[in-house]
Each structure stands twice: as structure tokens, then as C-alpha cells.
Scaffold this motif. Structure first.
Motif, PDB file in Angstrom:
ATOM      1  N   UNK A 385       0.830  -1.207   0.000  1.00 42.73           N
ATOM      2  CA  UNK A 385       0.000   0.000   0.000  1.00 42.73           C
ATOM      3  C   UNK A 385       0.864   1.257   0.000  1.00 42.73           C
ATOM      4  N   UNK A 386       1.922   1.247   0.817  1.00 39.07           N
ATOM      5  CA  UNK A 386       2.834   2.389   0.864  1.00 39.07           C
ATOM      6  C   UNK A 386       3.536   2.567  -0.477  1.00 39.07           C
ATOM      7  N   UNK A 387       3.898   1.455  -1.121  1.00 35.30           N
ATOM      8  CA  UNK A 387       4.539   1.529  -2.435  1.00 35.30           C
ATOM      9  C   UNK A 387       3.616   2.176  -3.457  1.00 35.30           C
ATOM     10  N   UNK A 388       2.352   1.796  -3.460  1.00 29.86           N
ATOM     11  CA  UNK A 388       1.400   2.350  -4.422  1.00 29.86           C
ATOM     12  C   UNK A 388       1.174   3.834  -4.160  1.00 29.86           C
ATOM     13  N   UNK A 389       1.046   4.225  -2.897  1.00 28.04           N
ATOM     14  CA  UNK A 389       0.828   5.641  -2.580  1.00 28.04           C
ATOM     15  C   UNK A 389       2.002   6.503  -3.033  1.00 28.04           C
ATOM     16  N   UNK A 390       3.208   6.033  -2.781  1.00 27.89           N
ATOM     17  CA  UNK A 390       4.377   6.832  -3.165  1.00 27.89           C
ATOM     18  C   UNK A 390       4.601   6.805  -4.670  1.00 27.89           C
ATOM     19  N   UNK A 391       4.280   5.705  -5.314  1.00 27.51           N
ATOM     20  CA  UNK A 391       4.355   5.670  -6.776  1.00 27.51           C
ATOM     21  C   UNK A 391       3.354   6.647  -7.384  1.00 27.51           C
ATOM     22  N   UNK A 392       2.169   6.738  -6.793  1.00 29.41           N
ATOM     23  CA  UNK A 392       1.159   7.679  -7.291  1.00 29.41           C
ATOM     24  C   UNK A 392       1.649   9.115  -7.185  1.00 29.41           C
ATOM     25  N   UNK A 393       2.266   9.452  -6.051  1.00 29.83           N
ATOM     26  CA  UNK A 393       2.807  10.806  -5.896  1.00 29.83           C
ATOM     27  C   UNK A 393       3.960  11.047  -6.869  1.00 29.83           C
ATOM     28  N   UNK A 394       4.749  10.022  -7.130  1.00 28.16           N
ATOM     29  CA  UNK A 394       5.857  10.156  -8.072  1.00 28.16           C
ATOM     30  C   UNK A 394       5.327  10.465  -9.473  1.00 28.16           C
TER      31      UNK A 394
END
Length: 746
Positions: A385-394
Motif C-alpha cells: 500500500x505504501x509503495x502504491x501511494x508513493x508511486x502515485x505521488x511520483x
């Protein structure tokens, strides 16, 4: 820095040469201008490179220097050269002939065959787009990067259907938001290949219906990726949506793709961040923040008819499509985890400093995520979940930084933050050219070209509902922004320019906060320039402001630490000439790096914390001091940078004032309405109409909730807000307001 200085010197030389031609503009729109201003076509930065920290292989392999020279193309303009035929009749039927020549590989999916019909549908779409838009510009080099990525792996990103179709990359599937479409339109879009998330997919994890719906969605995504079909995901919410900038639905679709790659359904997926910028959204209502109703078939048909009816009577807008550099999802997944560090809430970071209980800023990052997690995302492991959230911000950060600035954003910024009382057209022409060049020098592209006279005339015609033109003596024109909703609309347009100047704006407001307790704000610039500003003090003020500003506004890359951004802000203030280094007696010159050694603390810092300077270590920066530059242009430029953040900061300050007047407890929606009415009443009294924005009210309430000023409890009517015990006292409310107002330059 050398490149920026060289470009500035070239710009100054060109400005000197064009002084005489610019003076011809004293008579206004009636005089012809034969010269082309220097920023048009002379220096255009190539934007959209992917992150070198998280995806170094993609950064190198999917880019070549030659693509920077390929230039732009208008994707809705079809000429005789775009077909296999020549002649007088071909020039009049080129749109129809081009649509017949488009070849798309056959597909077994029956609904998709409808959209793959390349006959009259493509011709009608092209003609309609030409009626609505003046042009739709696309950089050929960006398209070449996407072609290269599509040949190497799966193209999975954010692309426009028509751009993909016209450039030979096939028809893509679109992940639609069911809230924006009526049931009839939803059924039609499904027939045309649209994807909709079933509502059962958001049910609880132990629900049998939810498990079945999620399994179906996973199977559909896996089949889509295996068949190598492009997928369009909207990661940003609609402009009229009040709430987080990052779409929860878009984050969910991206999470499905990430999970499919992790389990090995496909070896990799290429992500292509894309942004679309408009001069002005066609036929958009003046108040786009009204309640958004689902779009139906009849509403859509009426919008098309209105667009066709207004063809030739109203000015057509320009569009720029921006395809950033593709990058490997597999590579990002491997490298991004190494950049994760400890984080704290805004209440832990900032509340003790606001109340005067502490002066030291904690050495950690801020944890702030306003986008709610849906059922599909909650089914993933916490680490994923943290990976997806940070990828989205990226991806969202890449889209924003690669977006071109349109002429309406530049004009709105000048009128709102420099000339609210009006400006002569002859002066406005020079400042329009200046702000455009400043934008280009900061690595942001602009979405327009042509003669300065035509550009300004086209821009003012688009803003005619919010700007008044008055004839004055000697044939000049006075351009005056209309008060009321007109200023609010200009503030929304000017927000598109903020990313280009965000670092300097944060730095200028931080300097203002540092000087607030020393020099009166109304004092002369020379008096403020006497004060010495230590590098540690500047770092601290920048960090405080960074923590206060919403993450949705900053859009920092998750791999970039706040201390790295502090150094970037300080470097920008030095490069633009606002700060000059002051050598104190007995200290080593700032340029003397021969005897410097890395401290043990710096040697063991994570790789993401290194910058071009060793100033990240606060202990080594104690002897560094700066002063405000005394150049003649600095006071106006400093004030301009501070005003870029003034709508948000003034809304936050007024929200702090409203704490003792608001009726609490109340629902979040109810308190938002209370605060918005208060902002609108203040706008009528004080003239700050740019602050009377529903999104600013929501941002203030959510920031205060994260700061611990407001607390939230669930209730049948929705989340209930009430004042926390700490901020029930008027003294602490005033401390909060003073903390915010120190960054505002009047």
C-alpha cells in the motif's frame, strides 16, 4: 547555474536589441508588430525526464539527445502530406482519407471492435476537435520515447485515446470514474471499451460479494496486461472536486497494475506520466466548484451542439499534451524501497513549535496522505500500500513538472499578484515577456508561440469575462481585473504557474518569517538588507513552512528528503539574486572547499540525502550567513514571490481567526460551509477574493485536523469535527494565527 547565467546574458542582449521595437507598442492593439520576441523558439527546455534516483536505467536507456530537436506537431491538423494521395480534391478530403488509412490490429473483443472502426467515427472526431480547439500540440520527441518504450515492454500509462490512435499506438482502455457518468453513458462507454470498478469491490475484506468482485477485477486487469493493451488511468481528481488532489480510484487502478507485475503476470510495465494543459477549458462554467452532477448522454450531446454552434464566434483555445519519459515499474519497485525513512504526523512535528513549547524541528519527514484507501487497496499488504501511494505521488509529480505553462496562467499571475489595480498594455507586454523567460529559465516549458501582440490579444480575449479593457489617452489601453469572482478565477489559473516558482516562493516566505520579528514589514528594503541571516535559521524557517503547506500543493518526490529540498530552496534564492553570501570575520570563505572533510554523520547518510553541497549537515553550516540583495529589481521580485503563496496562507490565517467564531461540533461538510461563508464575507470587506475558494477552505480544515487543532469522531451524519482541548483557549488560537501570518508579506 552556469547555463542559467549564460541564458540570462543572452536574454538581456536580445532585450536590448528589441527595445526600439517594443516601444512601438505605445499605441496599443492598432499598431502592427513585425518582430518576434526572443523567448519564442530560441530557448525551449525539454521537460519530463524520469527520476534518476529511483529509475536510473530508464533515465538513460529511454532517452536520446536527438529527440530534443524534433519539435512539435499539431495532432488534430491533417494535411495532404499525411495521406498517400495528392491533388486538389485530396486537400479537401484529407481528414476523411486519413481516417480510412488508419490500421489497427484486429481484436477478438466484440465491444472493442466498435471503437476500432476507423471510418466516419475518426473523421467526425477530427472535425469536432478542430471546431473546439485551435490546436493540440504534442512534442515529437516525447512521442518517440513512448514508441521506444512500447517496443521494449508493455505500455501502461496515462495516455490520451486520440493521441495514441493518431500516432499509431493502438486503442487504449480507459478506467472511468462511475460517479461522473449517468447509467446510460456508463453503458455506452462500456461498449466502447471503458472500464468501471464494480461498487462491490469496495466492500469489506470478509464480504463474499467483495471477494468475488475483486477477483473479477484482478482477472480483467491481468488479461488486459497480457494482451499488451494500453491503459489510461486518471490519477488526479477533477478540478471541481473538493478534497484530495490524488484520486482514490486512480490509485486503486494503479495498485492493481502493481500487484499484477509483482505476482509475475507480466514481467514489467512501462509507466508514462501524461499531462494536458489548456488555455481555458472550453465551455466550462465560471464556477467550476459547484456540485458536480453525473454527465449524461443528453448533457453531452448539448455540449457538443453548443461547441459547434459557437465555432467561429468565440475564440478557440490551445491544448498541449505532455508525455513524460517512460520508466520501468519493476525498476521503480526495487529501488524505491531503499528511500523509505521514518516519518511523523504534522501534530508531532509542528504543534509544539506553534505553541512555543519547543524550538528544534525534528529530523524526520512529514506523514500526510489525504487520499482515502479503497477496499482493493486495503487488500494489499501494508508495505505494498505504501509503495502504491508513493508511486502515485511520483507519477503525479512527473505530470505536473512536465506540464507546459499556458499564456492564460502567465497573464492571470501578472494581473493578480502585480497589477490588481490595473496596468497599461504597453507595460503589460514587457512583463509578459519577462515572466515567460523566467519560466523557461527554471526548466518549465510554455505552451504557446507566435508574435507578442497576437499572444496578448488572444489571451485577453480568452479572459474577457474577468478582465476589463479601458481606452486612455495616447491610444494606450488600461487592463483592469474585475473584482469579485473574476479574481477568484484568476487565482485558479495562476496556480498553474506556481510549480515553476514554488521553491523561490517558499524561500521568500521563509525569509519574510525570519525577518518578521526583527524588521517591520513596512520598513524600507535597505533596512531589511542590513540583517544577517544564518543558514541554520533559513533551514529552520523553510522546514517549518514546508511542514505547514499541504503535500498536495508541494508534490515533493517521495525519494527527496526535506533537507535536500531546503538546500534546493536556498540555492534557488542565491541563483535568482535575492540572497548574497556574507563572509563573517575569521570564517572560511564559502567557496573554499579545499580543506573541507566529510563528517562521520554525513558519511553515513542515505544516498538520497546527498546534494551538490555539503550544507545538509547543520553543524558545518553554522558560520554561513546571507543578506538580502540590494539590487533595484529585488524588492519587487521578492514581493511577487511572496504573493504566489498568499491565497493559501491568508486562507489558513483566516481559518485560524475563525476558530473562536465557528459553531462546533459540526460535520466536516457543515464546518466547511461555515468557513467558506466567512472567507467570502472577508473578501467583500478586505478585497481578498482569491482566498474565497472552497478548496482552500477544505485544505485549511484538513491541515488543522492533521495539526491537532481540530479532532474528528465518526457519527451517523458523517465525521464530526470539534476543537481539541489544547486549542479551546484563545491564547493558543492566537499563537496559531501568528505562526501562519509570519510567512505572509503584506
Amino acid at each position: 547555474m552556469d547555463t542559467m547565467l549564460e541564458a540570462r546574458l543572452q536574454t538581456q542582449q536580445r532585450n536590448t536589441q528589441n527595445t526600439q521595437e517594443t516601444s512601438l507598442w505605445s499605441s496599443g492593439f492598432g499598431m502592427k508588430l513585425e518582430t518576434v520576441t526572443p523567448f519564442l523558439g530560441k530557448y525551449r527546455p525539454f521537460v519530463g525526464r524520469c527520476c534518476q534516483t529511483c529509475t536510473p536505467k530508464s533515465w538513460e536507456s529511454l532517452f536520446h539527445r536527438s529527440i530534443m530537436d524534433l519539435g512539435f506537431c499539431n495532432v488534430i491538423l491533417v494535411k495532404e502530406e499525411n495521406t498517400r494521395f495528392r491533388g486538389w480534391l485530396v486537400r479537401r478530403l484529407c481528414y476523411f482519407l486519413w481516417s480510412l488509412e488508419q490500421h489497427i490490429p484486429p481484436c477478438q473483443d466484440a465491444p472493442q471492435k466498435i471503437i476500432e472502426n476507423t471510418g466516419l467515427f475518426s473523421w467526425a472526431l477530427l472535425r469536432f476537435l478542430n471546431c473546439v480547439f485551435l490546436n493540440v500540440q504534442l512534442h515529437k520527441g516525447q512521442m518517440k520515447m513512448v514508441h521506444k518504450a512500447a517496443q521494449a515492454s508493455l505500455l501502461d500509462g496515462i495516455l490520451l485515446p486520440f493521441v495514441l490512435f493518431s500516432q499509431g499506438l493502438g486503442v487504449l482502455r480507459v478506467a472511468w470514474d462511475p460517479r461522473t457518468c449517468s447509467p446510460a453513458l456508463r453503458a455506452l462507454l462500456k461498449k466502447l471499451g471503458g472500464l468501471f470498478l464494480p461498487p462491490e469491490a469496495n466492500l469489506t475484506l470478509d464480504s463474499s460479494e467483495g471477494v468475488l468482485a475483486r477477483a473479477v477485477v484482478h482477472a480483467a486487469i491481468e488479461q488486459l496486461l497480457v494482451s499488451r493493451q494500453p491503459l489510461l488511468i486518471f490519477l488526479e481528481e477533477l478540478p471541481g472536486a473538493q478534497g484530495p488532489r490524488l484520486s482514490a480510484l486512480g490509485q486503486t487502478w494503479l495498485g492493481l497494475v502493481v500487484q499484477a507485475v509483482q505476482v509475475g503476470v507480466v514481467p514489467d510495465a512501462m509507466l508514462v506520466p501524461v499531462a494536458i494543459t489548456y488555455d481555458l477549458v472550453p465551455d466550462a462554467p465560471c464556477d467550476v466548484y459547484q456540485a458536480l452532477a453525473p454527465l449524461g448522454l443528453w448533457t453531452g450531446a448539448l455540449a457538443v451542439l453548443r461547441s459547434l454552434r459557437s465555432w467561429g464566434h468565440s475564440p478557440r483555445v490551445c491544448v498541449r499534451v505532455h508525455l513524460a519519459q517512460p520508466f520501468s515499474l519493476q525498476e521503480y519497485t526495487i529501488n524505491a524501497r531503499s528511500c523509505w525513512g521514518s516519518r511523523q504526523t504534522l501534530e508531532q512535528l509542528l504543534q509544539p513549535i506553534v505553541l512555543g513549547q519547543c524550538t528544534v524541528v525534528p529530523d524526520t519527514e512529514k506523514e500526510q496522505d489525504w487520499t482515502p484507501a479503497t477496499g482493493l487497496l486495503l487488500a494489499l499488504k501494508e508495505e505494498d500500500q505504501l509503495l502504491v501511494r508513493r508511486l502515485s505521488h511520483h507519477v503525479l509529480n512527473a505530470s505536473v513538472t512536465s506540464s507546459a505553462v499556458m499564456s492564460t496562467a502567465i497573464m492571470a499571475t501578472l494581473l493578480l499578484f502585480k497589477h490588481q489595480k490595473g496596468v497599461f498594455l504597453s507595460q503589460l507586454l514587457g512583463e509578459f515577456s519577462w515572466l515567460t523567460e523566467e519560466t523557461l529559465l527554471r526548466g518549465f516549458d510554455v505552451g504557446f508561440s507566435g508574435q507578442l501582440r497576437c499572444l496578448v490579444q488572444h489571451t485577453l480575449s480568452l479572459l474577457q469575462a474577468h478582465v476589463a479593457l479601458l481606452h486612455v489617452q495616447q491610444g494606450d489601453l488600461l487592463v483592469v481585473p474585475r473584482l469579485g469572482p473574476g479574481l477568484t478565477h484568476l487565482a485558479r489559473l495562476s496556480a498553474e504557474l506556481l510549480p515553476a516558482f514554488l521553491s523561490e516562493a517558499v524561500g521568500a516566505c521563509a525569509v519574510r518569517g525570519l525577518l518578521a520579528g526583527r524588521v517591520p514589514p513596512e520598513g524600507p528594503w535597505e533596512l531589511q538588507g542590513i540583517e544577517l541571516l544564518s543558514q541554520n535559521e533559513l533551514y529552520r524557517q523553510i522546514l517549518l513552512l514546508l511542514h505547514l503547506l499541504p503535500q498536495d500543493l508541494l508534490l515533493l518526490q517521495p525519494c527527496q528528503s526535506s533537507y535536500c529540498y531546503c538546500q534546493e530552496v536556498l540555492d534557488r534564492l542565491i541563483q535568482c539574486g535575492l540572497l548574497v553570501a556574507e563572509e563573517t570575520p575569521g570564517s572560511r570563505p564559502a567557496c573554499d572547499t579545499g580543506r573541507q572533510r566529510l563528517s562521520a554523520k554525513l558519511l553515513w547518510k542515505p544516498s538520497g540525502d546527498f546534494t551538490d553541497s555539503d550544507s545538509d549537515d547543520f553543524e558545518e553550516a553554522e558560520g554561513r550567513y546571507f543578506r538580502l540583495s540590494q539590487q533595484s529589481r529585488c524588492p519587487d521580485f521578492f514581493l511577487f514571490l511572496c504573493r504566489l503563496l498568499s491565497p493559501l496562507l491568508k486562507a489558513f490565517a483566516q481559518a485560524a481567526t475563525f476558530l473562536h467564531q465557528g459553531q462546533l461540533p459540526d460535520t466536516e461538510l457543515g464546518y466547511t460551509e461555515q468557513l467558506l461563508q466567512f472567507l467570502q464575507a472577508n473578501a467583500q470587506e478586505e478585497g481578498f477574493f482569491e482566498c474565497a475558494d472552497p478548496n482552500l477552505a477544505v485544505s485549511a480544515i484538513w491541515t488543522f485536523r492533521d495539526l491537532g487543532v481540530l479532532q474528528q469522531t465518526p457519527s451517523p451524519a458523517g465525521p464530526m469535527l470539534y476543537l481539541s482541548p489544547t486549542f479551546t483557549s484563545r491564547e493558543n488560537q492566537e499563537k496559531l494565527e501568528q505562526f501562519i501570518r509570519q510567512f505572509i508579506c503584506s
